[in-house]
Write a protein that holds these residues in place. Structure first.
Motif, PDB file in Angstrom:
ATOM      1  N   VAL A  93      32.625 103.281  65.593  1.00 41.38           N
ATOM      2  CA  VAL A  93      31.319 104.002  65.680  1.00 41.38           C
ATOM      3  C   VAL A  93      31.647 105.213  66.541  1.00 41.38           C
ATOM      4  O   VAL A  93      30.971 106.072  66.412  1.00 41.38           O
ATOM      5  N   ILE A  94      32.309 104.970  67.719  1.00 38.10           N
ATOM      6  CA  ILE A  94      32.726 106.108  68.531  1.00 38.10           C
ATOM      7  C   ILE A  94      33.288 107.284  67.853  1.00 38.10           C
ATOM      8  O   ILE A  94      32.855 108.585  67.814  1.00 38.10           O
ATOM      9  N   VAL A 153      37.927  91.886  51.843  1.00 35.75           N
ATOM     10  CA  VAL A 153      38.026  93.028  52.192  1.00 35.75           C
ATOM     11  C   VAL A 153      36.810  93.841  51.465  1.00 35.75           C
ATOM     12  O   VAL A 153      36.535  94.951  52.308  1.00 35.75           O
ATOM     13  N   ILE A 154      36.371  93.861  50.403  1.00 38.88           N
ATOM     14  CA  ILE A 154      35.478  94.467  49.757  1.00 38.88           C
ATOM     15  C   ILE A 154      34.062  94.239  50.520  1.00 38.88           C
ATOM     16  O   ILE A 154      33.386  95.323  51.016  1.00 38.88           O
ATOM     17  N   LEU A 155      33.596  93.116  50.890  1.00 36.92           N
ATOM     18  CA  LEU A 155      32.500  92.821  51.979  1.00 36.92           C
ATOM     19  C   LEU A 155      32.759  93.598  53.321  1.00 36.92           C
ATOM     20  O   LEU A 155      31.712  94.282  53.758  1.00 36.92           O
ATOM     21  N   ALA A 156      33.838  93.469  53.870  1.00 35.42           N
ATOM     22  CA  ALA A 156      34.181  94.064  55.099  1.00 35.42           C
ATOM     23  C   ALA A 156      33.913  95.587  55.075  1.00 35.42           C
ATOM     24  O   ALA A 156      33.286  96.230  55.815  1.00 35.42           O
ATOM     25  N   VAL A 157      34.565  96.190  54.029  1.00 40.06           N
ATOM     26  CA  VAL A 157      34.662  97.755  53.960  1.00 40.06           C
ATOM     27  C   VAL A 157      33.215  98.280  53.720  1.00 40.06           C
ATOM     28  O   VAL A 157      32.664  99.122  54.374  1.00 40.06           O
ATOM     29  N   ILE A 158      32.358  97.522  53.044  1.00 44.11           N
ATOM     30  CA  ILE A 158      30.937  97.683  52.733  1.00 44.11           C
ATOM     31  C   ILE A 158      30.103  97.678  54.110  1.00 44.11           C
ATOM     32  O   ILE A 158      29.447  98.568  54.729  1.00 44.11           O
ATOM     33  N   LEU A 159      30.217  96.535  54.583  1.00 47.17           N
ATOM     34  CA  LEU A 159      29.523  96.324  55.752  1.00 47.17           C
ATOM     35  C   LEU A 159      30.004  97.202  56.914  1.00 47.17           C
ATOM     36  O   LEU A 159      28.978  97.721  57.683  1.00 47.17           O
ATOM     37  N   ASN A 160      31.008  97.357  57.186  1.00 50.45           N
ATOM     38  CA  ASN A 160      31.800  98.233  58.284  1.00 50.45           C
ATOM     39  C   ASN A 160      31.087  99.633  58.052  1.00 50.45           C
ATOM     40  O   ASN A 160      30.785 100.289  59.207  1.00 50.45           O
ATOM     41  N   THR A 161      31.405 100.265  56.907  1.00 45.45           N
ATOM     42  CA  THR A 161      30.908 101.531  56.763  1.00 45.45           C
ATOM     43  C   THR A 161      29.524 101.860  56.882  1.00 45.45           C
ATOM     44  O   THR A 161      29.167 102.854  57.436  1.00 45.45           O
ATOM     45  N   VAL A 162      28.626 100.986  56.486  1.00 51.81           N
ATOM     46  CA  VAL A 162      27.187 101.113  56.359  1.00 51.81           C
ATOM     47  C   VAL A 162      26.645 101.057  57.922  1.00 51.81           C
ATOM     48  O   VAL A 162      26.009 101.918  58.204  1.00 51.81           O
ATOM     49  N   LEU A 163      27.279  99.932  58.474  1.00 54.49           N
ATOM     50  CA  LEU A 163      26.638  99.807  59.816  1.00 54.49           C
ATOM     51  C   LEU A 163      27.146 100.850  60.703  1.00 54.49           C
ATOM     52  O   LEU A 163      26.441 101.271  61.808  1.00 54.49           O
ATOM     53  N   VAL A 164      28.445 100.972  60.642  1.00 53.60           N
ATOM     54  CA  VAL A 164      28.939 102.207  61.527  1.00 53.60           C
ATOM     55  C   VAL A 164      28.420 103.534  61.262  1.00 53.60           C
ATOM     56  O   VAL A 164      27.995 104.195  62.453  1.00 53.60           O
ATOM     57  N   VAL A 165      28.191 103.975  60.271  1.00 57.40           N
ATOM     58  CA  VAL A 165      27.721 105.081  59.914  1.00 57.40           C
ATOM     59  C   VAL A 165      26.009 105.220  60.650  1.00 57.40           C
ATOM     60  O   VAL A 165      25.627 106.132  61.162  1.00 57.40           O
ATOM     61  N   LEU A 166      25.275 104.160  60.323  1.00 56.22           N
ATOM     62  CA  LEU A 166      24.081 104.110  60.756  1.00 56.22           C
ATOM     63  C   LEU A 166      23.831 103.924  62.292  1.00 56.22           C
ATOM     64  O   LEU A 166      22.799 104.108  62.827  1.00 56.22           O
ATOM     65  N   ALA A 219      31.779  92.593  61.954  1.00 54.79           N
ATOM     66  CA  ALA A 219      30.970  93.740  60.908  1.00 54.79           C
ATOM     67  C   ALA A 219      30.891  94.941  61.647  1.00 54.79           C
ATOM     68  O   ALA A 219      30.606  96.081  61.035  1.00 54.79           O
ATOM     69  N   LEU A 220      30.792  95.235  62.931  1.00 57.25           N
ATOM     70  CA  LEU A 220      30.362  96.637  63.345  1.00 57.25           C
ATOM     71  C   LEU A 220      31.558  96.779  64.408  1.00 57.25           C
ATOM     72  O   LEU A 220      31.652  96.591  65.883  1.00 57.25           O
ATOM     73  N   PRO A 221      32.584  97.479  64.260  1.00 57.60           N
ATOM     74  CA  PRO A 221      33.791  97.843  65.000  1.00 57.60           C
ATOM     75  C   PRO A 221      33.447  98.894  65.782  1.00 57.60           C
ATOM     76  O   PRO A 221      33.161  99.985  65.495  1.00 57.60           O
ATOM     77  N   ILE A 222      33.302  98.697  67.011  1.00 54.51           N
ATOM     78  CA  ILE A 222      32.921  99.574  68.101  1.00 54.51           C
ATOM     79  C   ILE A 222      33.694 100.789  67.944  1.00 54.51           C
ATOM     80  O   ILE A 222      33.089 102.258  68.323  1.00 54.51           O
ATOM     81  N   PHE A 223      34.911 100.811  68.256  1.00 52.48           N
ATOM     82  CA  PHE A 223      35.724 102.036  68.136  1.00 52.48           C
ATOM     83  C   PHE A 223      35.548 103.144  66.876  1.00 52.48           C
ATOM     84  O   PHE A 223      35.442 104.269  67.135  1.00 52.48           O
TER      85      PHE A 223
END
Length: 297
Positions: free
Chosen positions: A157-158, A82-95, A151-155
């Protein structure tokens, strides 16, 4: 100024409250029944005697789950996931979302990337190609096999992109005039303004990562590396196997109160507890983040 409402207005509000309370009870009572089943004996559960209160109260189901070193190992694996997923998801989605807020004049490949994201959101290669890809990358039986495929949930991102588009452009222009570069604009202007939306995608990431058991079944071939949901899903009561294993008579006597029904109910309760602790913290941002991120003016 105190508003004087008519009798009909108060009656309508009362009816609405009654309907909402009834709907809440409709959702709550089945969950409460599951809790009662998890604390009931096997005989009472099998005879369908359990309602909203436990019958022949017992905690054997929870002891079966918790008094197991593999339970805690799987629990920690899920926490790390969960910790890794939150960090990766948040950083990649914002970028990913920030460049997509630019016009085609500022970012020439904007439409191409947007079309690729939409296509990837609607279509995917399927389970077998995904498994082959993870295997060829050497990620099987590792924590990254559970994290990197999503790692990159497209929903998300939108959602974040539309939220960024709702932030006044003048804030970004003022920061650029003051000498800020695009990364500084993103970190110091847009991200603080988008806290409700970011909290929303964090909540989505936590719930999705914690509840997912199917990825563990596909990508993790060693039971000792199962995440908590996959481990709980694999739990089963088999008295014949326990007899063959030479378990003591006292232990078998305790397990006689246990069946797959109340064990499954205990699984559900244990699985929900961490989410119940986290959800109230982020819930206040949920509606704001979804509403403001789902509509672009």
């Amino acid at each position: 100024m105190i508003e004087n409402r008519s009798f009909s207005s108060r009656a309508r509000v009362s009816i609405i409250y009654c309907i909402v309370i009834l709907l809440g009870l409709v959702c709550l009572l089945p969950l409460w029944n599951i809790v009662a089943i998890s604390f009931s004996s096997s005989a009472a559960v099998t005879a369908n005697k359990v309602g909203l209160a436990p019958v022949d109260f017992t905690t054997v189901a929870y002891k079966k789950i918790i008094e197991d070193s593999q339970f805690w190992r799987s629990f920690m694996i899920s926490v790390v996931r969960v910790i890794l997923a939150v960090i990766l998801n948040t950083v990649l989605v914002v970028l990913m979302a920030y460049p997509l807020t630019k016009s085609t004049r500022e970012f020439r490949g904007r439409n191409l990337y947007m079309n690729l994201l939409i296509f990837a959101m609607l279509f995917n290669g399927g389970m077998i190609p995904s498994f082959i890809l993870v295997k060829e990358l050497g990620l099987l039986n590792s924590i990254w096999a559970l994290v990197l495929p999503g790692a990159l949930p497209i929903f998300n991102v939108i959602l974040v992109m539309n939220f960024f588009l709702g932030i006044p452009k003048s804030l970004e222009e003022a920061a650029i005039i003051d000498g800020a570069n695009p990364l500084q604009v993103l970190i110091k202007i847009l991200v603080p303004c988008a806290k409700p939306c970011i909290a929303t995608i964090v909540l989505f990431s936590i719930v999705g990562s914690w509840n997912d058991f199917f990825s563990g079944l596909i990508y993790i071939q060693k039971p000792r590396n199962y995440p908590i949901m996959t481990y709980i899903q694999s739990l089963n009561v088999d008295i014949q196997e326990l007899l063959k294993s030479g378990m003591s008579s006292s232990s078998l006597g305790n397990l006689s109160e246990l069946s797959n029904k109340n064990l499954n109910a205990a699984k559900i309760v244990v699985a929900v507890i961490p989410l119940l602790l986290i959800y109230p913290i982020l819930q206040k941002y949920l509606i704001t983040g979804i509403v403001m991120g789902s509509v672009k003016e």
